[in-house]
Design a protein around this motif. Structure first.
Motif, PDB file in Angstrom:
ATOM      1  N   LYS A 294       0.841  -1.202   0.000  1.00 45.66           N
ATOM      2  CA  LYS A 294       0.000   0.000   0.000  1.00 45.66           C
ATOM      3  C   LYS A 294       0.874   1.249   0.000  1.00 45.66           C
ATOM      4  O   LYS A 294       0.537   2.255  -0.640  1.00 45.66           O
ATOM      5  CB  LYS A 294      -0.926   0.005   1.223  1.00 45.66           C
ATOM      6  N   TYR A 297       2.029   1.696  -3.522  1.00 43.99           N
ATOM      7  CA  TYR A 297       0.850   2.130  -4.280  1.00 43.99           C
ATOM      8  C   TYR A 297       0.624   3.642  -4.125  1.00 43.99           C
ATOM      9  O   TYR A 297       0.375   4.353  -5.103  1.00 43.99           O
ATOM     10  CB  TYR A 297      -0.352   1.336  -3.774  1.00 43.99           C
ATOM     11  N   TRP A 319      -6.530  -0.098  -3.513  1.00 46.55           N
ATOM     12  CA  TRP A 319      -5.186  -0.666  -3.437  1.00 46.55           C
ATOM     13  C   TRP A 319      -5.193  -2.181  -3.668  1.00 46.55           C
ATOM     14  O   TRP A 319      -4.171  -2.753  -4.064  1.00 46.55           O
ATOM     15  CB  TRP A 319      -4.567  -0.364  -2.066  1.00 46.55           C
TER      16      TRP A 319
END
Length: 476
Positions: A294, A297, A319
């Motif tokens: 994450k 991301y 995500w």
């Protein structure tokens, strides 16, 4: 066609075993003369001794050459270790760096701002002059700005540190013995340089100290694919998109996007090797891997690179589309998944199990085996789609298609990795019959990869990705 032309690389001839065998026969006829019989017998005897010596030397040379030929091209290593006894002398692929003007025009930069690049090898046969294998290189991820700045000083973040040529193995091999179905194809290996599985999509550069870092992996991928199309791939009749590890994840994420860039009539399929990383907790019951990815991301603004249908379906948890198990149902491209249910990279970096299987304590050993059950449940969704196949082994390995030995030797239900994949790819087996899942017992149940569980394998593979102290701890 642009000024750049791949056929001009001088690599048109890729024959590996083109030696002519020449047999010379001589006839020696004795004719009568004025010599006395004793002198004639002496000359004949001397001549015989010479020919015996010549014959012995010739036999020794042929034996030596035969052994060299066998071990160079045909001997299959008994070890399952990547890098140990790999077969043959693969023809080198040549480095191609895109012009800086093209990088400036498209904004396609590696982490350090250098242009994208790839290695290329021409098809070696007229039959497959229009067959292309495009491979997305792996190399891990960079998890924060500082880590990405460090990665920008390596070949995984810059095109300025690459060798002019490189040899490839496994599915990329130019050796018929290793890779009989794809050895003579055009091969383009796209160098990985964004640290986010070709998914970085941040417009503004990132300042880290005195460094300017770019997160432009999607533009890197687009620029190279477009360049390949202008240099001959637009005339392809079949294209295979493949990748391993972080590149394998990129195949899950971007196969449909690449398909949109190529001519509609081209046959297009994909193969993802060692890229099915699960969203799962580690042995301390922490979401370490989820939070790590994450972070990637968000830092690299990956959202704009992912499948729109997946993003829409996930709502506030967009995500999730960065994980293959959630992205997979939205992939339209026919795809073949190759993975180990006992991937050592997953064990060390996702499950956080810092021990060598066989030497782990009871809790760690059981947790690793529980991971296998979870992995099989998550990949079982492949059975719901009539276009896809998979090859899930129980080898302690990371990647089956990038190295000679696992590509040739690892077997599931009696089928080698290369055979199972090629049968699916060429339609020699239906997708429904192309789902190979390994033995359902615990560690080391597959005799074709038994050596991967030994300490020697650790020394030659796993320890290469660890510090000296980490490796010592695992081995002891």
């Amino acid at each position: 066609m642009t000024d750049f032309h791949l056929r001009g690389t001088g690599l048109e001839d890729h024959s590996l075993l083109n030696e002519d065998q020449v047999v010379t026969k001589k006839r020696h006829q004795l004719t009568g003369g004025t010599d006395r019989p004793s002198r004639r017998r002496r000359r004949i005897c001397t001549s015989c001794r010479c020919w015996i010596v010549v014959a012995l030397l010739s036999a020794m040379w042929l034996a030596f050459f035969g052994l060299w030929l066998y071990y160079s091209y045909f001997a299959i290593p008994s070890s399952g270790k990547p890098g140990a006894g790999e077969v043959g002398h693969n023809t080198e692929a040549m480095l191609v760096v895109l012009p800086e003007s093209l990088a400036d025009e498209t904004g396609a930069y590696c982490l350090d701002g250098s242009p994208p690049s790839y290695y290329f090898r021409n098809a070696s046969s007229q039959e497959h002059d229009t067959s292309w294998l495009v491979f997305l290189e792996g190399g891990g991820w960079c998890y924060n700005a500082t880590h990405c700045a460090q990665k920008s000083d390596t070949s995984y973040g810059s095109s300025r540190m690459l060798n002019a040529s490189k040899e490839f193995n496994g599915v990329l091999s130019a050796n018929f013995t290793v890779n009989p179905d794809f050895y003579d194809w055009n091969v383009a290996v796209i160098n990985y340089c964004d640290g986010a599985s070709f998914s970085g999509n941040r417009d503004l550069p990132f300042e880290v100290g005195n460094k300017t870092i770019y997160f432009r992996g999607t533009r890197v991928l687009d620029a190279v694919i477009t360049h390949l199309l202008s240099a001959g791939m637009a005339q392809a009749d079949q294209i295979l998109l493949s990748g391993a590890s972080a590149g394998g994840l990129a195949v899950f994420l971007h196969a449909d996007h690449v398909k949109e860039l190529i001519p509609e009539e081209v046959s297009f399929k994909a193969m993802a090797d060692a890229g099915f990383f699960l969203d799962e907790k580690n042995i301390s019951n922490e979401d370490m891997w989820r939070n790590t990815m994450k972070g990637v991301y968000e830092l690299q603004e990956v959202q704009g690179s992912l499948d729109e249908d997946c993003l829409l379906a996930k709502g506030t948890e967009k995500w999730e589309c960065f994980f293959p198990e959630y992205a997979y149902p939205y992939i339209n491209t026919p795809i073949f998944i190759i993975n180990s249910a006992f991937d050592y990279w997953t064990q060390l970096h996702i499950l956080n199990l810092n021990c060598r299987p066989g030497l782990c304590d009871e809790k760690a050993q059981a947790f690793f085996e529980d991971h296998r059950e979870l992995f099989l449940r998550r990949t079982d969704q492949v059975n719901r789609y009539d276009k896809d196949g998979m090859f899930i082994s129980s080898c302690y390995a990371h990647s089956h298609a990038y190295y000679d030995a696992p590509w040739m030797n690892y077997k599931v239900i009696g089928e080698e990795t290369r055979q199972a994949f090629a049968d699916w790819y060429f339609g020699r087996s239906t997708p429904a019959r192309s789902r190979y899942v390994d033995c359902d017992s615990s560690l080391n149940c597959n005799p074709s990869c038994a050596e991967t569980w030994g300490a020697e394998y650790f020394n030659s593979t796993v320890c290469l990705v660890l510090t000296t102290d980490e490796c010592f701890n695992l081995l002891h």
